[in-house]
Design an enzyme around this catalytic site. Structure first.
Site, PDB file in Angstrom:
ATOM      1  N   THR A   1       0.828  -1.206   0.000  1.00 33.04           N
ATOM      2  CA  THR A   1       0.000   0.000   0.000  1.00 33.04           C
ATOM      3  C   THR A   1       0.864   1.259   0.000  1.00 33.04           C
ATOM      4  OG1 THR A   1      -0.080   0.043   2.391  1.00 33.04           O
ATOM      5  CG2 THR A   1      -1.846  -1.139   1.272  1.00 33.04           C
ATOM      6  N   GLN A   2       2.159   1.087  -0.034  1.00 33.82           N
ATOM      7  CA  GLN A   2       3.046   2.242   0.099  1.00 33.82           C
ATOM      8  C   GLN A   2       3.366   2.928  -1.220  1.00 33.82           C
ATOM      9  OE1 GLN A   2       4.217   3.413   3.141  1.00 33.82           O
ATOM     10  NE2 GLN A   2       2.806   1.968   4.051  1.00 33.82           N
TER      11      GLN A   2
END
Lengths: 260, 260
Positions: free
Chosen positions: B33-34
């Site tokens: 999700t980064q």
């Protein structure tokens, strides 16, 4: 041995469909000194009698400003009111922080109502022993709500709770039609007169025992106590004697005030 | 010597036996999700005399692949707010669900004060800042458009860091470089807003979408456009860019197959 088997906790119904602990809590409200609330189209006013336990002590707080747009008046257990008011302060602040919105009066009323109701549904809890009048202004104008220990809330035009509050309510019912169009000062006078109605014979409204909270459109909710209410007390109650003089005199300092 | 820092300062194995490493974190945190995966490009918005207009194309790219061509990146909220999403599409869908549940909660709490654009912008700013503080940012740049508490046009942005910014015209992503200067030609400051009609504003934003399609390789010619005024939200989600002129393309030199 027991007069009543159904009042040991606040979650058990009696065969008649009553919850006695809640009814006892409502009795606690009736022991508290009287508070009155009135709304007009532009303002919401709270007025209260403060009591002191003894001559040497201070007076118990009756009106608590919660947020800049509203405040509460309490009748009953002051410590329960403190719990509720702290909760209301937190909720109001969090609404301002997360939404940049002054919490609607109906919304905050619902939130404490839900808390109060939850007490009648979980074993080991007890109802709040306090009744509140919640008054202030939100996006939809001035509002007054009544909160009871049972979790019942109602929006009111005018309301009185606490000891001997029936007399105050009778006054309010008689003058009901005048409230909507009343000015700020008129509304405060109505509230003070209603308060006075429910006072016992040997007592009087003084700067020491009277609290007034006023909120209005474009005006922050403010608590007035001590010398700040002296003017209203004079104008409301000494007026009967002064009214004739004031008009008849028309000289000296008074003439200056009525000039132009 | 063991050069791994984890081993430094530990009790000697030959004296105390093998060191128990089990309390160390063996698994690294999720990192998928980064960074954004499926992305939407620019969102463009401008204020006008009595409202706001906002537009974004319907493309969701997977890297440089035009993966989904029917993604609606403008989201209506309660008849007076539209939020435009740039950046990661799955994070957009998460925010969409979040706004949905907020809307449902608001509608249940029977109050007549719906959240306006300013409220929603504050809320989204807190959400975005909270997530970036958790080191798990929502990879979006949002434009919040609508009317504020005084029914005045409102336009502001929030990015993945929770940074907020407000201006009479705004564009996210590539649009911040390509569309913003075009918008500023017509609406340089807050005072200029009063002289811009709805038709002019819509045309201006459409012109920006066209320039973005010419120059932004992650854009496409199908787009959504919304106009928010006191009479409500007019949202069109299946528009096509008109009057394109690619004549300029022939004169462009310096990249592609011919270098000069």
């Amino acid at each position: 041995m027991f007069r009543n088997n159904y009042d040991n906790d606040s979650i058990t119904f009696s065969p008649q469909g009553r919850i006695f602990q809640v009814e006892y809590a409502q009795e606690a409200v009736k022991q508290g000194s009287v508070v009155v609330g009135v709304v007009s189209k532009t303002h919401a006013v709270l007025a209260a009698i403060k009591r002191n336990a003894e001559d040497l002590s201070s007076y118990q707080k009756k009106i608590i400003p919660i947020d800049s747009h509203y405040g509460i008046a309490l009748a009953g257990l002051a410590s329960d009111a403190r719990v509720l008011s702290n909760f209301m302060k937190q909720q109001s602040l969090s609404s301002r922080l997360t939404y940049d919105r002054a919490i609607p009066i109906s919304e905050i009323t619902m939130r404490i109502a839900d808390r109060a109701q939850a007490n009648t549904q979980q074993y080991g809890k007890r109802p709040y022993g306090v009744g509140l009048l919640i008054a202030g202004v939100d996006q939809k104008g001035p509002h007054l709500f009544e909160f009871q220990p049972s979790g019942v809330t109602q929006e009111m035009i005018a309301c009185g709770i606490g000891a001997r509050s029936q007399m105050a309510r009778t006054y309010l019912e008689r003058h009901l039609d005048g409230f909507e169009g009343a000015s700020r000062e008129e509304l405060i006078k109505h509230a003070l007169r209603a308060l006075k109605e429910s006072l016992s014979q040997d007592k009087e409204l003084t700067v020491d025992n009277t609290s007034v909270g006023v909120g209005g459109i474009g005006e922050n909710f403010t608590l007035y106590e001590g010398q700040d209410v002296a003017g209203w007390l004079d104008a409301t109650f000494e007026n009967k004697e002064d009214a004739g003089e004031g008009e008849g005199q028309g000289e000296g300092g008074e003439a200056m005030e009525t000039d132009s | 010597m063991n050069h791994l820092p984890q081993a430094w300062g530990r009790p000697r194995d030959d004296v105390y036996g093998a060191y128990d490493h089990s309390h160390f974190q063996t698994q690294l945190p999720n990192q998928h999700t980064q960074s954004p995966i499926v992305t939407g490009t620019s969102v463009v918005a401008a204020k006008f005399k009595d409202g706001v207009v906002i537009a974004a194309d319907n493309l969701a790219s997977y890297g440089s692949l035009a993966r989904f061509t029917d993604v609606k990146r403008l989201r209506k909220f309660n008849d007076e707010v539209v939020v435009g999403f740039g950046g990661d599409v799955s994070d957009m869908q998460y925010l969409d669900r979040l706004l949905n549940s907020l809307d449902i909660r608001e509608n249940y709490s029977n109050n007549e004060n719906p959240l306006h654009a300013k409220n929603l912008h504050t809320y989204l700013a807190k959400v975005m800042y909270k997530r970036r503080s958790d080191f798990d940012p929502l990879w979006n740049h949002l434009l919040v458009t609508g009317l504020d508490g005084e029914k005045k046009p409102f336009l502001a942005s929030v990015d993945l860091l929770g940074t907020t910014f407000s201006s009479p015209t705004l564009a996210t992503g590539f649009g911040a470089h390509l569309a913003q200067p075009i918008l500023r030609r017509t609406i340089p400051d807050e005072d200029a807003v009063a002289n811009v009609s709805q038709e002019e504003a819509v045309k201006l934003v459409q012109e920006c979408m066209k320039v973005l399609f010419y120059r932004d390789a992650r854009s496409m010619d199908k787009y959504s456009i919304a106009v928010i005024t006191t009479s409500g939200v007019e949202l069109k989600q299946d528009e096509k860019l008109e009057n394109q002129s690619w004549a300029f393309a022939e004169r462009i030199r310096g990249y592609g197959t011919q270098v000069n």
